[in-house]
Enzyme design. Structure first.
Site, short mmCIF file in Angstrom:
data_model
loop_
_atom_site.label_atom_id
_atom_site.label_comp_id
_atom_site.label_asym_id
_atom_site.label_seq_id
_atom_site.Cartn_x
_atom_site.Cartn_y
_atom_site.Cartn_z
N LEU A 15 0.75 -1.11 -0.08
CA LEU A 15 0.08 -0.08 0.06
C LEU A 15 0.89 1.23 -0.12
CD1 LEU A 15 -2.83 1.59 0.29
CD2 LEU A 15 -2.52 0.93 2.54
N ASP A 34 11.09 3.60 5.81
CA ASP A 34 10.73 2.06 5.88
C ASP A 34 12.29 1.50 6.19
OD1 ASP A 34 10.37 -0.71 5.00
OD2 ASP A 34 8.57 -0.12 3.95
N TYR A 142 -2.95 -10.58 14.03
CA TYR A 142 -2.89 -9.11 13.35
C TYR A 142 -4.61 -8.70 13.51
CZ TYR A 142 -4.05 -6.74 8.82
OH TYR A 142 -4.22 -5.80 7.78
N LYS A 146 -5.16 -5.14 15.18
CA LYS A 146 -6.09 -4.00 14.59
C LYS A 146 -7.27 -3.49 15.41
CE LYS A 146 -3.84 -3.58 10.82
NZ LYS A 146 -3.03 -2.08 10.41
N1 SER Z 1 -5.25 -8.29 3.17
C1 SER Z 1 -5.09 -8.51 4.77
C2 SER Z 1 -4.88 -9.82 4.90
O1 SER Z 1 -4.95 -10.92 4.56
C3 SER Z 1 -6.61 -8.23 5.30
O2 SER Z 1 -6.61 -6.95 5.93
O3 SER Z 1 -4.05 -10.15 6.14
#
Ligand code: SER
Length: 320
Positions: A15, A34, A142, A146
């Site tokens: 991104l 980075d 993850y 979040k």
């Molecule tokens: N694209 C991400 C993932 O697959 C989802 O937010 O971890």
């Protein structure tokens, strides 16, 4: 008045690369941060700093030196990679965010922060169409990071006056840099495979529908949210945003329509377990109402754009 300076943290990622090119093309002043230098040639002329987002002092010095006013904090461990090393993923995802929020709380120049959340905040019990305030029981490190991050953002907004803005991204599909270990990565990988004699092997079940988005929409969402008047943004959480939803089979059928002879097979692995806890789509009525979110790229447009980019030979090298 001094010019706005936009810092992208995680600028060499999937991104970050697209965001950098978009801000550069709009004539903005941009600095890239980075640990790895950018692989995409088109942003290599921008100022680049090697900075670890977990190093608060180094980060503070870098943002101060460049007079940064807007931060896009995109560095994170994604869902599949995070499950391989949970403590590393938690540390990177949380410490990085808290460092930025702390800096924004005391900085005179840093006015606004964008930090992406994810569909991974949802889990079993969220339903196939996840509501903005829907049930959340994330099944991955993850997703947990979040979900916690959204609550930290709300805390810093309320108690420290930090203007931090966020959306829940679905799987992102673009051409400039490879994704970094997500559950939705198959939808990028498949395009690298086209032209091979072997069928593409997908790691999800062919009927696993997930929310997805073309990079053009993803970047536009961030930029539009960042320029919305603060007063219109009432939502305390990251905004649900929806573009399109498809299963591997639906994506591959569209590819086959545009590239006759394309073949695939599905051999689900551990990533299917992650995907099966995620919703099919997000209800994004709040984002539409509060800052005018509207997606633009549909499935046919997405596949066409990926195939055109591939012909132009700018498809990413797969992450190892
Ligand atoms: N694209 C991400 C993932 O697959 C989802 O937010 O971890």
């Amino acid at each position: 008045m001094a010019q706005d300076v936009h810092a992208i943290i995680g600028a060499s990622g999937q991104l970050g690369t697209e965001m950098a090119l978009s801000l550069k093309s709009a004539g903005k002043s941009v600095v890239l941060l980075d640990l790895r230098s950018p692989s995409f040639e088109g942003i290599r002329d921008l100022p680049f700093e090697t900075v670890d987002v977990c190093d608060a002092a180094g980060l503070s010095a870098c943002l101060g030196d460049h007079g940064v006013t807007h931060v896009y904090h995109l560095a994170a461990a994604l869902s599949a990679r995070g499950e391989q090393d949970p403590q590393w993923a938690w540390n990177l995802n949380m410490k990085g965010l808290l460092n930025i929020l702390d800096l924004a709380a005391v900085s005179d120049s840093l006015a606004r922060v964008f930090w992406p959340s994810s569909i991974a905040v949802f889990g079993p019990g969220s339903g196939r169409l996840a509501e903005q305030t829907g049930h959340r029981l994330p099944g991955t490190v993850y997703g947990i990071s979040k979900n916690a991050g959204e609550q930290w953002c709300a805390w810093y907004r309320r108690n420290r006056g930090v203007d931090v803005r966020s959306v829940r991204y679905p799987g992102l599909i673009g051409t400039l840099a490879p994704p970094g270990g997500g559950t939705t990565d198959y939808a990028v990988e498949v395009f690298e495979h086209i032209g091979s004699d072997e069928p593409y092997t997908c790691f999800l079940d062919e009927n696993e529908r997930l929310p997805m988005m073309h990079m053009d929409d993803a970047v536009r969402a961030a930029l539009e949210l960042m320029s919305a008047p603060r007063v219109t943004l009432k939502c305390e959480e990251a905004y649900n945003i929806q573009a399109l939803s498809f299963s591997p089979r639906e994506l591959f059928e569209e590819i086959e329509r545009q590239v006759p002879g394309f073949r695939y097979r599905c051999v689900p692995d551990f990533r299917q377990d992650i995907a099966s806890g995620w919703p099919d789509a997000l209800d994004d009525a709040v984002a539409r109402r509060e800052w005018g979110w509207r997606p633009q790229v549909d499935l046919t447009g997405l596949v066409t754009s990926m195939l055109v980019a591939r012909k132009g030979n700018i498809m990413p090298v797969p992450a190892t």
